[in-house]
Enzyme design. Structure first.
Site, PDB file in Angstrom:
ATOM      1  N   SER A  21      38.960  39.772  31.157  1.00  0.00           N
ATOM      2  CA  SER A  21      37.592  39.937  31.927  1.00  0.00           C
ATOM      3  C   SER A  21      36.283  40.750  31.566  1.00  0.00           C
ATOM      4  O   SER A  21      35.225  40.185  31.496  1.00  0.00           O
ATOM      5  CB  SER A  21      37.666  40.511  33.451  1.00  0.00           C
ATOM      6  OG  SER A  21      38.640  39.357  34.121  1.00  0.00           O
ATOM      7  N   LYS A  69      45.268  41.770  45.045  1.00  0.00           N
ATOM      8  CA  LYS A  69      44.636  40.672  45.889  1.00  0.00           C
ATOM      9  C   LYS A  69      44.631  40.845  47.405  1.00  0.00           C
ATOM     10  O   LYS A  69      43.733  40.386  48.103  1.00  0.00           O
ATOM     11  CB  LYS A  69      44.948  39.399  45.279  1.00  0.00           C
ATOM     12  CG  LYS A  69      44.488  39.180  43.847  1.00  0.00           C
ATOM     13  CD  LYS A  69      44.739  37.741  43.295  1.00  0.00           C
ATOM     14  CE  LYS A  69      44.613  37.814  41.835  1.00  0.00           C
ATOM     15  NZ  LYS A  69      44.953  36.633  41.300  1.00  0.00           N
ATOM     16  N   ASP A 106      40.019  32.007  42.245  1.00  0.00           N
ATOM     17  CA  ASP A 106      40.960  31.226  41.511  1.00  0.00           C
ATOM     18  C   ASP A 106      40.904  29.922  41.869  1.00  0.00           C
ATOM     19  O   ASP A 106      41.413  29.072  41.116  1.00  0.00           O
ATOM     20  CB  ASP A 106      42.266  32.110  41.731  1.00  0.00           C
ATOM     21  CG  ASP A 106      42.418  33.541  41.111  1.00  0.00           C
ATOM     22  OD1 ASP A 106      41.721  33.527  40.145  1.00  0.00           O
ATOM     23  OD2 ASP A 106      43.158  34.447  41.538  1.00  0.00           O
ATOM     24  N   ALA A 130      55.966  30.978  44.047  1.00  0.00           N
ATOM     25  CA  ALA A 130      55.591  30.929  45.365  1.00  0.00           C
ATOM     26  C   ALA A 130      54.866  32.318  45.840  1.00  0.00           C
ATOM     27  O   ALA A 130      54.773  32.616  46.885  1.00  0.00           O
ATOM     28  CB  ALA A 130      56.959  31.002  46.347  1.00  0.00           C
ATOM     29  N   GLY A 131      54.072  32.660  44.814  1.00  0.00           N
ATOM     30  CA  GLY A 131      53.175  34.184  45.129  1.00  0.00           C
ATOM     31  C   GLY A 131      51.698  33.671  45.387  1.00  0.00           C
ATOM     32  O   GLY A 131      51.397  32.550  45.542  1.00  0.00           O
ATOM     33  N   GLY A 240      46.456  28.412  31.031  1.00  0.00           N
ATOM     34  CA  GLY A 240      45.431  28.877  32.100  1.00  0.00           C
ATOM     35  C   GLY A 240      44.239  29.702  31.654  1.00  0.00           C
ATOM     36  O   GLY A 240      43.646  30.208  32.534  1.00  0.00           O
TER      37      GLY A 240
END
Length: 279
Positions: A21, A69, A106, A130-131, A240
């Site tokens: 970032s 988050k 996101d 599943a996060g 990604g």
């Protein structure tokens, strides 16, 4: 939206040394002619509240990554729709008179990147994991029209919150075990596993055999085991990296104007500079 102030920005997480970032944001602000700083800070779950409370008025905003988050969501006084749906905030505007405002870029970053790769309309899809990122993927896929999404997870009962979210979005979410021998065809499978998550060869092969594209949110180590299986099966595997890029563009919009829907001045040039910073 109250007026923003401050010129300091950071990305927080644990670990954080791997984050790209700072390079992305530095390229954007250079292209925009803004003398802002964007650093990185290792912040743990235990230290988050203290670090946030101790920020001085020079700070304008924060990017949040794992495992912060959910904490950022709790800290935000106001949140955008994506943040409310997912329970995850990856962007905080802290230079506001009314307190921190939270956003989830996101979702928009994934949607924009999927469309850039020609994945624009879906009726069904699959998610592996599943996060928090998987939850963002669910919202993104729903935005693209998916109404049935299989979620492959090591602990299928962990998919329950995603099923509840699916009900709110008008999406049928079907939990499946990670060790299933076969999977139904799907036009796209989104892998939303942590970069260090182990995937057996049998699991990767079974998923790849179902066909369609793989969109793997991991970008640091490529190809991932899933991406390798897809390529071996003759399918397309997408990293990604584009999601990282596009969600950062939305963050830059927020840090500049407070509005993720407001394009930047000469945004094409800013996007080009950010893309070049990724290499």
């Amino acid at each position: 939206m109250p007026s923003l102030h401050g010129e300091a920005l950071e990305v927080w997480g644990d670990p954080i040394d791997h984050s790209r970032s700072p390079a992305l944001h530095a390229a954007a602000y250079a292209a925009l002619g803004l003398p802002w700083s964007y650093g990185r800070r290792q912040v743990t779950v235990a230290s988050f509240d203290r670090e946030l409370a101790e920020l001085d008025p020079t700070f304008r905003g924060l990017s949040l990554t794992y495992p912060l988050k959910g904490l950022a969501h709790a800290a935000a006084r106001t949140r955008d729709t994506a943040a409310e749906l997912t329970g995850a905030v990856n962007t905080l505007l802290v230079g506001l008179d009314g307190g921190p405002s939270g956003f989830n870029t996101d979702v928009g970053g994934m949607t924009r990147d999927l469309r850039e790769h020609g994945i624009e309309q879906l009726d069904r899809a699959r998610i592996v994991g599943a996060g928090a990122t998987a939850t963002s993927a669910l919202v993104a896929l729903a935005d693209l029209g998916a109404r049935r999404i299989e979620v492959v997870a090591r602990r299928p009962h962990a998919v329950a919150p995603m099923q509840e979210l699916g009900d709110r979005l008008g999406v049928t979410v079907v939990p499946l075990p990670m060790d299933a021998d076969a999977h139904t065809p799907a036009p796209v499978t989104v892998a939303a596993l942590p970069g260090d998550a182990a995937v057996s060869a049998a699991t990767a092969d079974a998923l790849a055999a179902a066909g369609g594209d793989l969109y793997d949110v991991v970008y640091g180590t490529w190809p991932t085991p899933l991406a390798h299986a897809w390529q071996q099966a003759g399918g397309r595997a997408i990293s990604g990296l584009g999601m990282l890029l596009h969600q950062a563009v939305l963050q830059v919009r927020l840090f500049c104007t407070g509005d993720a829907a407001e394009p930047l001045p000469d945004e094409a040039a800013v996007l080009s500079a950010m893309r070049a910073a990724l290499g």
